[in-house]
Write a protein that holds these residues in place. Structure first.
Motif, PDB file in Angstrom:
ATOM      1  N   PRO A  11       0.825  -1.208   0.000  1.00  0.00           N
ATOM      2  CA  PRO A  11       0.000   0.000   0.000  1.00  0.00           C
ATOM      3  C   PRO A  11       0.860   1.258   0.000  1.00  0.00           C
ATOM      4  N   TYR A  12       0.333   2.311  -0.595  1.00  0.00           N
ATOM      5  CA  TYR A  12       0.924   3.666  -0.567  1.00  0.00           C
ATOM      6  C   TYR A  12       2.157   3.840  -1.440  1.00  0.00           C
ATOM      7  N   THR A  13       3.100   2.888  -1.410  1.00  0.00           N
ATOM      8  CA  THR A  13       4.288   3.024  -2.248  1.00  0.00           C
ATOM      9  C   THR A  13       3.912   2.984  -3.719  1.00  0.00           C
ATOM     10  N   HIS A  14       2.908   2.183  -4.032  1.00  0.00           N
ATOM     11  CA  HIS A  14       2.612   1.836  -5.423  1.00  0.00           C
ATOM     12  C   HIS A  14       1.108   1.919  -5.684  1.00  0.00           C
ATOM     13  N   GLN A  15       0.764   2.207  -6.905  1.00  0.00           N
ATOM     14  CA  GLN A  15      -0.630   2.348  -7.335  1.00  0.00           C
ATOM     15  C   GLN A  15      -1.402   1.019  -7.356  1.00  0.00           C
ATOM     16  N   ALA A  16      -0.663  -0.108  -7.394  1.00  0.00           N
ATOM     17  CA  ALA A  16      -1.308  -1.393  -7.706  1.00  0.00           C
ATOM     18  C   ALA A  16      -2.512  -1.705  -6.821  1.00  0.00           C
ATOM     19  N   SER A  17      -2.360  -1.510  -5.507  1.00  0.00           N
ATOM     20  CA  SER A  17      -3.447  -1.859  -4.601  1.00  0.00           C
ATOM     21  C   SER A  17      -4.648  -0.939  -4.797  1.00  0.00           C
ATOM     22  N   ASP A  18      -4.387   0.348  -5.030  1.00  0.00           N
ATOM     23  CA  ASP A  18      -5.476   1.297  -5.311  1.00  0.00           C
ATOM     24  C   ASP A  18      -6.230   0.895  -6.579  1.00  0.00           C
ATOM     25  N   SER A  19      -5.461   0.594  -7.632  1.00  0.00           N
ATOM     26  CA  SER A  19      -6.085   0.227  -8.909  1.00  0.00           C
ATOM     27  C   SER A  19      -6.909  -1.045  -8.762  1.00  0.00           C
ATOM     28  N   ALA A  20      -6.356  -2.017  -8.029  1.00  0.00           N
ATOM     29  CA  ALA A  20      -7.065  -3.281  -7.834  1.00  0.00           C
ATOM     30  C   ALA A  20      -8.376  -3.032  -7.079  1.00  0.00           C
ATOM     31  N   TYR A  21      -8.309  -2.172  -6.057  1.00  0.00           N
ATOM     32  CA  TYR A  21      -9.494  -1.853  -5.269  1.00  0.00           C
ATOM     33  C   TYR A  21     -10.566  -1.177  -6.134  1.00  0.00           C
ATOM     34  N   GLN A  22     -10.139  -0.175  -6.905  1.00  0.00           N
ATOM     35  CA  GLN A  22     -11.104   0.535  -7.770  1.00  0.00           C
ATOM     36  C   GLN A  22     -11.715  -0.431  -8.792  1.00  0.00           C
ATOM     37  N   PHE A  23     -10.869  -1.298  -9.330  1.00  0.00           N
ATOM     38  CA  PHE A  23     -11.334  -2.289 -10.305  1.00  0.00           C
ATOM     39  C   PHE A  23     -12.354  -3.225  -9.656  1.00  0.00           C
ATOM     40  N   ALA A  24     -12.019  -3.695  -8.449  1.00  0.00           N
ATOM     41  CA  ALA A  24     -12.908  -4.628  -7.750  1.00  0.00           C
ATOM     42  C   ALA A  24     -14.262  -3.974  -7.492  1.00  0.00           C
ATOM     43  N   LYS A  25     -14.215  -2.728  -7.010  1.00  0.00           N
ATOM     44  CA  LYS A  25     -15.463  -2.005  -6.705  1.00  0.00           C
ATOM     45  C   LYS A  25     -16.316  -1.821  -7.954  1.00  0.00           C
ATOM     46  N   ALA A  26     -15.652  -1.425  -9.040  1.00  0.00           N
ATOM     47  CA  ALA A  26     -16.370  -1.191 -10.299  1.00  0.00           C
ATOM     48  C   ALA A  26     -16.950  -2.498 -10.842  1.00  0.00           C
ATOM     49  N   ALA A  27     -16.165  -3.572 -10.729  1.00  0.00           N
ATOM     50  CA  ALA A  27     -16.635  -4.868 -11.238  1.00  0.00           C
ATOM     51  C   ALA A  27     -17.850  -5.350 -10.443  1.00  0.00           C
ATOM     52  N   LEU A  28     -17.785  -5.205  -9.120  1.00  0.00           N
ATOM     53  CA  LEU A  28     -18.905  -5.620  -8.264  1.00  0.00           C
ATOM     54  C   LEU A  28     -20.147  -4.782  -8.572  1.00  0.00           C
ATOM     55  N   ALA A  29     -19.947  -3.490  -8.799  1.00  0.00           N
ATOM     56  CA  ALA A  29     -21.067  -2.587  -9.112  1.00  0.00           C
ATOM     57  C   ALA A  29     -21.749  -2.989 -10.414  1.00  0.00           C
ATOM     58  N   LYS A  30     -20.960  -3.567 -11.329  1.00  0.00           N
ATOM     59  CA  LYS A  30     -21.514  -4.029 -12.618  1.00  0.00           C
ATOM     60  C   LYS A  30     -22.118  -5.425 -12.506  1.00  0.00           C
ATOM     61  N   GLY A  31     -22.077  -6.008 -11.309  1.00  0.00           N
ATOM     62  CA  GLY A  31     -22.691  -7.312 -11.107  1.00  0.00           C
ATOM     63  C   GLY A  31     -21.774  -8.501 -11.344  1.00  0.00           C
ATOM     64  N   HIS A  32     -20.471  -8.235 -11.517  1.00  0.00           N
ATOM     65  CA  HIS A  32     -19.535  -9.356 -11.661  1.00  0.00           C
ATOM     66  C   HIS A  32     -19.223  -9.963 -10.297  1.00  0.00           C
ATOM     67  N   GLU A  33     -18.741 -11.190 -10.343  1.00  0.00           N
ATOM     68  CA  GLU A  33     -18.389 -11.886  -9.105  1.00  0.00           C
ATOM     69  C   GLU A  33     -16.860 -11.869  -8.951  1.00  0.00           C
ATOM     70  N   ILE A  34     -16.387 -11.631  -7.738  1.00  0.00           N
ATOM     71  CA  ILE A  34     -14.942 -11.722  -7.498  1.00  0.00           C
ATOM     72  C   ILE A  34     -14.698 -12.923  -6.597  1.00  0.00           C
ATOM     73  N   SER A  35     -14.092 -13.951  -7.186  1.00  0.00           N
ATOM     74  CA  SER A  35     -13.970 -15.215  -6.460  1.00  0.00           C
ATOM     75  C   SER A  35     -12.864 -15.144  -5.406  1.00  0.00           C
ATOM     76  N   ARG A  36     -11.849 -14.305  -5.668  1.00  0.00           N
ATOM     77  CA  ARG A  36     -10.756 -14.222  -4.697  1.00  0.00           C
ATOM     78  C   ARG A  36      -9.864 -13.023  -5.040  1.00  0.00           C
ATOM     79  N   VAL A  37      -9.313 -12.400  -3.992  1.00  0.00           N
ATOM     80  CA  VAL A  37      -8.231 -11.419  -4.189  1.00  0.00           C
ATOM     81  C   VAL A  37      -7.000 -12.002  -3.509  1.00  0.00           C
ATOM     82  N   PHE A  38      -5.941 -12.189  -4.283  1.00  0.00           N
ATOM     83  CA  PHE A  38      -4.733 -12.829  -3.751  1.00  0.00           C
ATOM     84  C   PHE A  38      -3.617 -11.797  -3.658  1.00  0.00           C
TER      85      PHE A  38
END
Lengths: 130, 128
Positions: A11-38
């Motif tokens: 977290p904080y050093t790099h964008q990756a976690s932020d991008s993953a979070y935004q992606f996850a939120k957007a995907a869930l909002a569109k009705g997709h399923e997220i089986s796991r975050v690793f």
């Protein structure tokens, strides 16, 4: 669509976690399923409940915990990567004779097999990293 | 793209893309750890080496002065795990003054266009 997500940076050093979070939120909002975050590499640090960011900044760890609670997400921290970097749950701390644990709510520690399984089970595995 | 595995599970095409030098960061080592664990799942596994990732396969790695473990011998063990499709980007090798003879395991040296096709044909691409 069933999605798996991999987060490879801390977290904080790099964008990756932020991008993953935004992606996850957007995907869930569109009705997709997220089986796991690793969480792998320094990404395991996204699961430390001891982070205390300044109050006017986003709280990356808390944000993941809240998203997990709301959508029953499976947030998995790689055990091998976590051991190297000092991320522990109660049983790991006990097993290694450590005096504390630090895993955040909604996260669990497990093996790399969980990443492979996510790749097999999901329609898409999306990797966020450097 | 999916076929039935002997164990009744799915078989997918997994590609591990190695882009970083073996030492200096932990990506290469932890990528190899995923490959070795993943081998137990009997998937259709390939490895790609591009950019500085080609250095991971060079012969004669000596990490004594660095004080870190030389993990390159593990690449020789991959064949025992039925991981034997290793693709190396030709342009990346050439840009670093290397050829297939400098590498410690047999690989298929491919053009960047062919590498793109290989990636296109995968189900799961893990990038390190």
């Amino acid at each position: 669509m069933k999605l798996g997500i991999m987060v490879n940076e801390g977290p904080y050093t790099h964008q990756a976690s932020d991008s993953a979070y935004q992606f996850a939120k957007a995907a869930l909002a569109k009705g997709h399923e997220i089986s796991r975050v690793f969480f792998y590499h320094d990404g395991v640090n996204n699961g430390s409940r001891l982070t205390v960011p300044p109050q006017d900044e986003r709280n990356i760890v808390k944000r993941w915990s809240e998203l997990a609670a709301e959508h029953k997400l499976d947030l998995v921290v790689c055990i091998a990567a976590a051991q190297r970097r000092g991320l522990m749950d109660k049983s790991e701390a006990k097993r290694h004779g450590k005096d504390a644990d630090n895993i955040a709510p909604g996260f669990r520690i497990s093996g790399l097999g969980q990443l492979i399984e996510a790749g097999i089970e999901a329609d898409r595995l999306v990797v966020f990293g450097d | 793209m999916e076929e039935e595995a002997g164990a009744g599970g799915k078989v997918k095409k997994f590609l591990y893309v190695n882009r970083k030098a073996p030492y200096g960061t932990i990506y290469a080592l932890e990528s190899l750890e995923v490959v070795l664990i993943g081998a137990a799942f009997e998937q259709d596994v390939s490895l790609a080496f591009i950019g500085d990732g080609v250095y991971q396969l060079t012969k004669g790695q000596d990490t004594k002065a660095l004080g870190v473990k030389n993990f390159s011998p593990a690449f020789r063990a991959l064949d025992d795990y039925d991981v034997n499709k290793l693709y190396v980007d030709e342009a990346s090798l050439r840009a670093r003054g290397l050829s297939a003879e400098d590498l410690l395991v047999p690989v298929e040296v491919v053009s960047t266009e062919r590498m793109a096709e290989i990636m296109e044909g995968q189900d799961v691409v893990l990038s390190f």
